[in-house]
Design an enzyme around this catalytic site. Structure first.
Site: not given
Ligand code: UT7
Length: 332
Positions: A117, A257, A287
């Site tokens: 990225c 980005h 993204n």
């Molecule tokens: O170009 C570089 C590429 N990558 C990035 O920039 C990614 C950087 N990271 C992020 O953008 C965020 O960490 C994410 C968007 C990927 C995730 O957001 P978060 O606020 O960090 O969520 P999390 O991983 O802490 O997950 C929180 C909850 C979890 O459930 P529990 O364990 O609290 O019950 C996940 O299972 O949200 C759940 N979850 C979802 N729920 C609904 C994860 N993905 C989803 C989803 N829909 N798509």
């Protein structure tokens, strides 16, 4: 180091697939919701390639548009640099070669550059060197990714994030003080496992036994990448601004980005920028990896936001973990 010449963007173009996939469409396939995706990422929809559309197809359209915008003939291009993690073919030939033939850039050399990225920033910095040294006259930089093809469509934590797209630029010599002013690059290789596709490279080649295995898809430590990005984006951009001899207040536009709106907001606060200075289109495209910055830049150029003399800072981050920030003065 003093530059011999300045490398400006004389043409810009972009391309995205026609197919729109909304958050509601994803919610029919995995356990997610429009509400979750919107509030946690800022994404509302993304563009998805048809199965038979390859990176070079999007790259070709974006490049044609950039050449047109630069009023440059394909035969004038000296070098094609393609920033991509999703080339048409995993080993070779490079996308640059496919483009050279299809565009008719008869005298151009070219190569692909793999910086995930951060591809736009590494590509822009690289391409600018050939112009600033006086070595070449016209360089075509194309940033393209089709990561929707590399997500596990059952992994909700990754599949909803990525969309496909391409952005292209023609770089050539411009007035003193315009175009590329400063860049910084960085790597934190200890974070390599945080964003990785494990299968299909020299470490674990594809075999009859492992094909179809989960490891062929993007595996991401979302929280780890988030923590890294939320700090690096503001810091790296500030470093590049300082390297250009400027202050945050001088910046007219910040083109980050487009990975997560919360990461962009944190950088905006770090840099103390007004929201209207930040170019955001994550809601429409998700993204798009290396393409996200040139897609946003092209949009801002086409809608008239960029004016001659506008000072622009860009910042990308991604797998590696890698980052890069660039400062340029718009000269078109
Ligand atoms: O170009 C570089 C590429 N990558 C990035 O920039 C990614 C950087 N990271 C992020 O953008 C965020 O960490 C994410 C968007 C990927 C995730 O957001 P978060 O606020 O960090 O969520 P999390 O991983 O802490 O997950 C929180 C909850 C979890 O459930 P529990 O364990 O609290 O019950 C996940 O299972 O949200 C759940 N979850 C979802 N729920 C609904 C994860 N993905 C989803 C989803 N829909 N798509």
């Amino acid at each position: 180091m003093a530059k011999l010449f300045y490398a400006g963007i004389s043409g810009l173009g972009s391309a995205v697939p026609d197919k729109i996939m909304t958050n509601a469409d994803w919610a029919k396939l995995v356990d997610t919701s429009d509400e979750w995706i919107r509030t946690r990422t800022g994404i509302e929809e993304r563009r998805i390639c048809a199965e038979d559309t390859a990176a070079s197809d999007l790259a070709f359209l974006a490049a044609q548009r950039a050449l047109q915008s630069a009023q440059a003939a394909p035969e004038e291009i000296d070098l094609i640099v393609v920033a991509t993690s999703t080339p048409d073919y995993p080993i070779f030939p490079p996308v640059a070669a496919l483009l050279q033939d299809r565009l008719g850039c008869g005298k151009a050399g070219g190569f692909d550059l793999s910086a995930a990225c951060s591809g736009f920033g590494y590509g822009f910095y690289t391409a600018a060197q050939f112009i600033e040294s006086g070595e070449l006259q016209k360089v075509l930089l194309v940033c393209v990714d089709t990561l929707s093809k590399n997500v596990d469509r059952t992994d909700r934590s990754v599949c909803v994030l990525f969309g496909d797209g391409a952005g292209a630029l023609v770089l050539e010599r411009t007035e003193v003080g315009y175009g590329h002013l400063a860049s910084i690059v960085g790597l934190r290789g200890s974070g390599a496992p945080d964003l990785i596709v494990k299968l299909g490279g020299s470490k674990t080649p594809l075999t009859k036994e492992n094909i179809g295995n989960q490891d062929q898809y993007i595996s991401m430590n979302g929280k780890g990448v988030f923590k890294f990005a939320v700090n690096i984006m503001g810091e790296a951009t500030e470093q590049a601004i300082r390297k250009a001899g400027l202050t945050n207040k001088d910046i007219d536009f910040f083109v980050p980005h487009q990975a997560n709106i919360r990461i962009i907001d944190a950088a905006m606060r770090h840099l103390d920028l007004a929201p209207e200075k930040v170019i955001v289109n994550i809601q429409k495209y998700g993204n798009t990896s290396s393409a996200s910055i040139p897609l946003a830049l092209d949009e801002a150029y086409r809608d008239g936001r960029l004016k001659k003399g506008s000072l622009i800072a860009t910042c990308g981050f991604g797998a590696g973990l890698s980052w890069t920030a660039n400062v340029l003065r718009w000269g078109k």
